[in-house]
Design a protein around this motif. Structure first.
Motif, mmCIF file in Angstrom:
data_model
loop_
_atom_site.group_PDB
_atom_site.id
_atom_site.type_symbol
_atom_site.label_atom_id
_atom_site.label_comp_id
_atom_site.label_asym_id
_atom_site.label_seq_id
_atom_site.Cartn_x
_atom_site.Cartn_y
_atom_site.Cartn_z
ATOM 1 N N UNK A 6 0.822 -1.199 0.000
ATOM 2 C CA UNK A 6 0.000 0.000 0.000
ATOM 3 C C UNK A 6 0.852 1.241 0.000
ATOM 4 N N UNK A 7 0.198 2.369 0.146
ATOM 5 C CA UNK A 7 0.869 3.661 0.171
ATOM 6 C C UNK A 7 0.721 4.238 1.573
ATOM 7 N N UNK A 8 1.830 4.667 2.132
ATOM 8 C CA UNK A 8 1.851 5.209 3.485
ATOM 9 C C UNK A 8 2.230 6.678 3.421
ATOM 10 N N UNK A 9 1.390 7.532 3.988
ATOM 11 C CA UNK A 9 1.676 8.959 4.098
ATOM 12 C C UNK A 9 1.741 9.312 5.570
ATOM 13 N N UNK A 10 2.767 10.074 5.949
ATOM 14 C CA UNK A 10 2.958 10.476 7.337
ATOM 15 C C UNK A 10 2.997 11.991 7.441
ATOM 16 N N UNK A 11 2.389 12.511 8.483
ATOM 17 C CA UNK A 11 2.509 13.920 8.817
ATOM 18 C C UNK A 11 3.340 14.016 10.085
ATOM 19 N N UNK A 12 4.548 14.529 9.949
ATOM 20 C CA UNK A 12 5.445 14.589 11.102
ATOM 21 C C UNK A 12 4.999 15.621 12.118
ATOM 22 N N UNK A 13 4.338 16.664 11.680
ATOM 23 C CA UNK A 13 3.942 17.711 12.610
ATOM 24 C C UNK A 13 2.732 17.327 13.460
ATOM 25 N N UNK A 14 1.905 16.418 12.958
ATOM 26 C CA UNK A 14 0.679 16.051 13.672
ATOM 27 C C UNK A 14 0.670 14.607 14.160
ATOM 28 N N UNK A 15 1.756 13.850 13.878
ATOM 29 C CA UNK A 15 1.811 12.435 14.233
ATOM 30 C C UNK A 15 0.606 11.699 13.642
ATOM 31 N N UNK A 16 0.367 11.950 12.364
ATOM 32 C CA UNK A 16 -0.813 11.460 11.643
ATOM 33 C C UNK A 16 -0.373 10.510 10.545
ATOM 34 N N UNK A 17 -1.108 9.431 10.376
ATOM 35 C CA UNK A 17 -0.786 8.407 9.402
ATOM 36 C C UNK A 17 -1.974 8.157 8.484
ATOM 37 N N UNK A 18 -1.704 7.944 7.215
ATOM 38 C CA UNK A 18 -2.731 7.518 6.256
ATOM 39 C C UNK A 18 -2.164 6.351 5.473
ATOM 40 N N UNK A 29 -4.591 9.483 13.954
ATOM 41 C CA UNK A 29 -3.440 9.851 14.757
ATOM 42 C C UNK A 29 -2.807 8.609 15.379
ATOM 43 N N UNK A 30 -1.486 8.575 15.371
ATOM 44 C CA UNK A 30 -0.750 7.493 16.013
ATOM 45 C C UNK A 30 -0.828 7.725 17.525
ATOM 46 N N UNK A 31 -1.483 6.816 18.229
ATOM 47 C CA UNK A 31 -1.644 6.978 19.672
ATOM 48 C C UNK A 31 -0.583 6.226 20.463
ATOM 49 N N UNK A 32 -0.007 5.188 19.855
ATOM 50 C CA UNK A 32 1.019 4.405 20.548
ATOM 51 C C UNK A 32 1.924 3.769 19.505
ATOM 52 N N UNK A 33 3.218 3.788 19.776
ATOM 53 C CA UNK A 33 4.191 3.153 18.887
ATOM 54 C C UNK A 33 5.175 2.366 19.737
ATOM 55 N N UNK A 34 5.398 1.110 19.358
ATOM 56 C CA UNK A 34 6.318 0.251 20.090
ATOM 57 C C UNK A 34 7.224 -0.449 19.091
ATOM 58 N N UNK A 68 10.116 6.011 9.179
ATOM 59 C CA UNK A 68 8.891 5.564 9.841
ATOM 60 C C UNK A 68 9.090 5.460 11.352
ATOM 61 N N UNK A 69 10.189 4.874 11.772
ATOM 62 C CA UNK A 69 10.472 4.752 13.213
ATOM 63 C C UNK A 69 10.665 6.114 13.845
ATOM 64 N N UNK A 70 11.412 6.984 13.188
ATOM 65 C CA UNK A 70 11.680 8.315 13.749
ATOM 66 C C UNK A 70 10.384 9.099 13.942
ATOM 67 N N UNK A 71 9.530 9.085 12.944
ATOM 68 C CA UNK A 71 8.270 9.835 13.014
ATOM 69 C C UNK A 71 7.327 9.213 14.052
ATOM 70 N N UNK A 72 7.238 7.913 14.065
ATOM 71 C CA UNK A 72 6.294 7.220 14.947
ATOM 72 C C UNK A 72 6.702 7.244 16.410
ATOM 73 N N UNK A 73 7.977 7.087 16.661
ATOM 74 C CA UNK A 73 8.459 6.977 18.044
ATOM 75 C C UNK A 73 8.758 8.310 18.704
ATOM 76 N N UNK A 74 8.812 9.383 17.925
ATOM 77 C CA UNK A 74 9.095 10.717 18.473
ATOM 78 C C UNK A 74 7.927 11.643 18.158
ATOM 79 N N UNK A 75 6.854 11.575 18.948
ATOM 80 C CA UNK A 75 5.698 12.429 18.684
ATOM 81 C C UNK A 75 6.045 13.904 18.811
ATOM 82 N N UNK A 76 5.303 14.767 18.098
ATOM 83 C CA UNK A 76 5.606 16.201 18.174
ATOM 84 C C UNK A 76 5.360 16.749 19.581
ATOM 85 N N UNK A 77 6.090 17.800 19.924
ATOM 86 C CA UNK A 77 5.934 18.378 21.259
ATOM 87 C C UNK A 77 4.757 19.315 21.323
#
Length: 77
Positions: A6-18, A29-34, A68-77
């Protein structure tokens, strides 16, 4: 949930995934990443339900995996 491609789009500023496939669209919104060695497990809240998506490192390029790991594991402040 296992999605073969599939196609994955990430918004780094909002921690949002499509995530879009031929049969399914998950966006929210990504609520938890492990991170488990070479698996990244994401909980994505879509309206009133939460989807769990598992990404495997070997399924993508090294650059894509790191982003993907950087964006998912480091939510915006």
């Amino acid at each position: 949930m296992s999605l073969p491609n599939g196609v994955l789009n990430l918004s780094t500023s909002k921690n949002y995934l499509c995530w879009q496939t031929d049969a399914l669209v998950i966006e929210g919104q990504i609520t938890k990443a492990t991170l488990y060695f070479n698996w990244l497990v994401l909980d994505v809240r879509q309206f009133d339900k939460t989807h769990t998506i598992i990404f495997v490192q070997s399924a993508m390029t090294t650059q894509s995996w790191h982003r993907l790991c950087r964006v998912s594991l480091n939510p915006p402040s």
